[in-house]
Design a protein around this motif. Structure first.
Motif, PDB file in Angstrom:
ATOM      1  N   GLY A   1       8.968  59.007 109.436  1.00 13.23           N
ATOM      2  CA  GLY A   1      10.026  59.368 108.483  1.00 13.23           C
ATOM      3  C   GLY A   1      11.237  58.744 108.415  1.00 13.23           C
ATOM      4  N   VAL A   2      11.764  58.233 109.641  1.00 20.60           N
ATOM      5  CA  VAL A   2      12.991  57.390 109.657  1.00 20.60           C
ATOM      6  C   VAL A   2      12.839  56.007 109.052  1.00 20.60           C
ATOM      7  N   ALA A   3      11.513  55.375 109.306  1.00 23.41           N
ATOM      8  CA  ALA A   3      11.414  54.213 108.451  1.00 23.41           C
ATOM      9  C   ALA A   3      11.124  54.320 107.028  1.00 23.41           C
ATOM     10  N   VAL A   4      10.557  55.334 106.659  1.00 21.56           N
ATOM     11  CA  VAL A   4      10.505  55.577 105.074  1.00 21.56           C
ATOM     12  C   VAL A   4      11.563  55.889 104.382  1.00 21.56           C
ATOM     13  N   PHE A   5      12.371  56.570 105.222  1.00 23.15           N
ATOM     14  CA  PHE A   5      13.770  57.105 104.357  1.00 23.15           C
ATOM     15  C   PHE A   5      14.701  55.698 104.559  1.00 23.15           C
ATOM     16  N   ALA A   6      14.637  55.238 105.453  1.00 19.83           N
ATOM     17  CA  ALA A   6      15.463  53.732 105.717  1.00 19.83           C
ATOM     18  C   ALA A   6      15.034  52.900 104.733  1.00 19.83           C
ATOM     19  N   ALA A   7      13.777  52.762 104.188  1.00 17.02           N
ATOM     20  CA  ALA A   7      13.332  52.013 103.104  1.00 17.02           C
ATOM     21  C   ALA A   7      13.733  52.524 101.842  1.00 17.02           C
TER      22      ALA A   7
ATOM     23  N   LEU B   1      16.221  46.055 106.840  1.00 19.07           N
ATOM     24  CA  LEU B   1      15.954  44.672 106.749  1.00 19.07           C
ATOM     25  C   LEU B   1      15.063  44.187 105.734  1.00 19.07           C
ATOM     26  N   ALA B   2      13.723  44.550 106.342  1.00 19.54           N
ATOM     27  CA  ALA B   2      12.560  44.530 105.615  1.00 19.54           C
ATOM     28  C   ALA B   2      12.473  44.736 103.894  1.00 19.54           C
ATOM     29  N   VAL B   3      13.116  45.755 103.657  1.00 21.23           N
ATOM     30  CA  VAL B   3      13.493  45.951 102.172  1.00 21.23           C
ATOM     31  C   VAL B   3      14.228  44.938 101.621  1.00 21.23           C
ATOM     32  N   PHE B   4      15.442  44.610 102.234  1.00 19.27           N
ATOM     33  CA  PHE B   4      16.257  43.451 101.823  1.00 19.27           C
ATOM     34  C   PHE B   4      15.442  42.289 101.584  1.00 19.27           C
ATOM     35  N   TRP B   5      14.657  41.852 102.561  1.00 17.86           N
ATOM     36  CA  TRP B   5      14.122  40.531 102.404  1.00 17.86           C
ATOM     37  C   TRP B   5      12.855  40.539 101.521  1.00 17.86           C
ATOM     38  N   LEU B   6      12.241  41.589 101.269  1.00 16.71           N
ATOM     39  CA  LEU B   6      11.062  41.828 100.514  1.00 16.71           C
ATOM     40  C   LEU B   6      11.171  42.292  99.217  1.00 16.71           C
ATOM     41  N   HIS B   7      12.513  42.804  98.770  1.00 19.03           N
ATOM     42  CA  HIS B   7      12.775  43.591  97.728  1.00 19.03           C
ATOM     43  C   HIS B   7      12.248  42.513  96.350  1.00 19.03           C
ATOM     44  N   PRO B   8      12.177  41.161  96.384  1.00 20.76           N
ATOM     45  CA  PRO B   8      11.664  40.751  95.084  1.00 20.76           C
ATOM     46  C   PRO B   8      10.158  40.899  94.781  1.00 20.76           C
ATOM     47  N   HIS B   9       9.412  41.456  95.896  1.00 22.07           N
ATOM     48  CA  HIS B   9       7.921  41.644  95.732  1.00 22.07           C
ATOM     49  C   HIS B   9       7.831  43.391  95.379  1.00 22.07           C
TER      50      HIS B   9
ATOM     51  N   ASP C   1       7.794  45.827  93.023  1.00 21.51           N
ATOM     52  CA  ASP C   1       7.683  46.240  91.473  1.00 21.51           C
ATOM     53  C   ASP C   1       8.409  47.608  91.013  1.00 21.51           C
ATOM     54  N   ARG C   2       9.574  47.095  90.509  1.00 24.87           N
ATOM     55  CA  ARG C   2      10.329  48.332  90.040  1.00 24.87           C
ATOM     56  C   ARG C   2      10.832  49.342  91.270  1.00 24.87           C
ATOM     57  N   LEU C   3      11.972  48.888  91.494  1.00 29.95           N
ATOM     58  CA  LEU C   3      12.645  49.379  92.594  1.00 29.95           C
ATOM     59  C   LEU C   3      12.801  50.978  92.395  1.00 29.95           C
ATOM     60  N   ARG C   4      13.048  51.373  91.268  1.00 33.09           N
ATOM     61  CA  ARG C   4      13.368  52.858  91.136  1.00 33.09           C
ATOM     62  C   ARG C   4      11.963  53.600  91.555  1.00 33.09           C
ATOM     63  N   ARG C   5      10.914  53.184  90.962  1.00 34.44           N
ATOM     64  CA  ARG C   5       9.684  53.843  91.440  1.00 34.44           C
ATOM     65  C   ARG C   5       9.380  53.727  93.005  1.00 34.44           C
ATOM     66  N   THR C   6       9.656  52.490  93.559  1.00 32.33           N
ATOM     67  CA  THR C   6       9.557  52.450  95.153  1.00 32.33           C
ATOM     68  C   THR C   6      10.481  53.403  95.449  1.00 32.33           C
ATOM     69  N   VAL C   7      11.727  53.828  95.281  1.00 26.75           N
ATOM     70  CA  VAL C   7      12.596  54.606  95.878  1.00 26.75           C
ATOM     71  C   VAL C   7      12.237  56.073  95.912  1.00 26.75           C
ATOM     72  N   LEU C   8      11.690  56.469  94.547  1.00 29.24           N
ATOM     73  CA  LEU C   8      11.260  57.550  94.403  1.00 29.24           C
ATOM     74  C   LEU C   8       9.865  58.138  95.345  1.00 29.24           C
ATOM     75  N   GLY C   9       8.945  57.095  95.344  1.00 30.50           N
ATOM     76  CA  GLY C   9       7.578  57.158  96.330  1.00 30.50           C
ATOM     77  C   GLY C   9       8.113  57.212  97.791  1.00 30.50           C
ATOM     78  N   LEU C  10       8.862  56.342  98.041  1.00 25.93           N
ATOM     79  CA  LEU C  10       9.327  56.476  99.505  1.00 25.93           C
ATOM     80  C   LEU C  10      10.022  57.663  99.917  1.00 25.93           C
ATOM     81  N   ASP C  11      11.025  58.140  99.023  1.00 27.32           N
ATOM     82  CA  ASP C  11      11.549  59.399  99.073  1.00 27.32           C
ATOM     83  C   ASP C  11      10.908  60.413  99.204  1.00 27.32           C
ATOM     84  N   ALA C  12       9.660  60.629  98.566  1.00 27.72           N
ATOM     85  CA  ALA C  12       8.909  61.812  98.549  1.00 27.72           C
ATOM     86  C   ALA C  12       8.072  61.736  99.901  1.00 27.72           C
ATOM     87  N   ALA C  13       7.755  60.547 100.109  1.00 25.82           N
ATOM     88  CA  ALA C  13       6.989  60.613 101.593  1.00 25.82           C
ATOM     89  C   ALA C  13       8.002  60.801 102.774  1.00 25.82           C
TER      90      ALA C  13
END
Length: 213
Positions: A14-20, A77-85, A87-99
């Protein structure tokens, strides 16, 4: 894996997912490296700190167990370096937030029970911990917190906490059933997003009716 180890794994996940989630949202706001890590760190650990203070676990695990802050920093840090890969950051945020919502709701409700908190209080604490990370993340990024919008968010968390309480009361608690409770929160939250479910809103002038989902 015994119950305490499973609880630790769930909490750290949960910590990792919310951090992401926090890191992804910060990247979307074009913050620098420190800003991304800071938002991810606070989003990941804010809810857990509240939970630990309420159940009198002092100092909170965020400060007492090095694995918690390290997990939050590495995920950000992983998100900072990998964010170009991503796709669609908003969708990523919503999915990670739900998890993260599902995981933190379940683990925090269980920790409340372990600390002797009655069922109603344990459910409320599980919900508050679950929504805490997203609340802090949105406030830091100058957004209206998700929990205050009309989307189904806190309700999904509270539903998961109630399911955990029922499972504990019936003696059906196991890694599998608690994982199912976390998955239920995730599914309700994601389904509410895609089907535009919402809580009722106040009636505003001209006889307009409140919207509901």
């Amino acid at each position: 894996m015994d119950s305490s180890s499973a609880l630790l794994v769930g909490d750290l996940t949960g910590v990792a997912v919310f951090a992401a989630s926090g890191g992804s949202a910060a990247v979307g706001k074009r913050l620098d490296l420190f800003g991304v890590v800071f938002v991810g760190f606070v989003a990941a650990l804010g809810g857990g700190i509240l939970r630990d203070l309420v159940i009198n676990q002092v100092p909170p695990l965020a400060f007492a167990d090095w694995r918690y802050p390290l997990t939050a920093v590495l995920a950000s840090l992983a998100v900072f370096w990998l964010h170009p890969h991503l796709d669609r950051l908003r969708r990523t945020v919503l999915g990670l937030d739900a998890a993260g919502l599902g995981l933190f709701t379940v683990t925090s409700t269980l920790k409340a029970f372990d600390a002797g908190v009655p069922a109603v209080g344990a459910c409320l604490l599980g919900m508050l911990t679950g929504i805490g990370g997203g609340l802090v993340r949105d406030l830091l990024l100058n957004e209206i917190p998700v929990v205050l919008r009309r989307e189904i968010y806190a309700v999904a968390s509270l539903l998961g906490a109630i399911v955990v309480a029922v499972l504990v009361g019936l003696g059906w608690g196991s890694v599998l059933t608690f994982t199912g409770a976390a998955l239920l929160v995730f599914v309700v939250r994601i389904t509410a997003l895609y089907r535009h479910w919402s809580a009722p809103r106040p009636r505003l002038g001209g006889g307009a009716s409140a919207e509901s989902g």
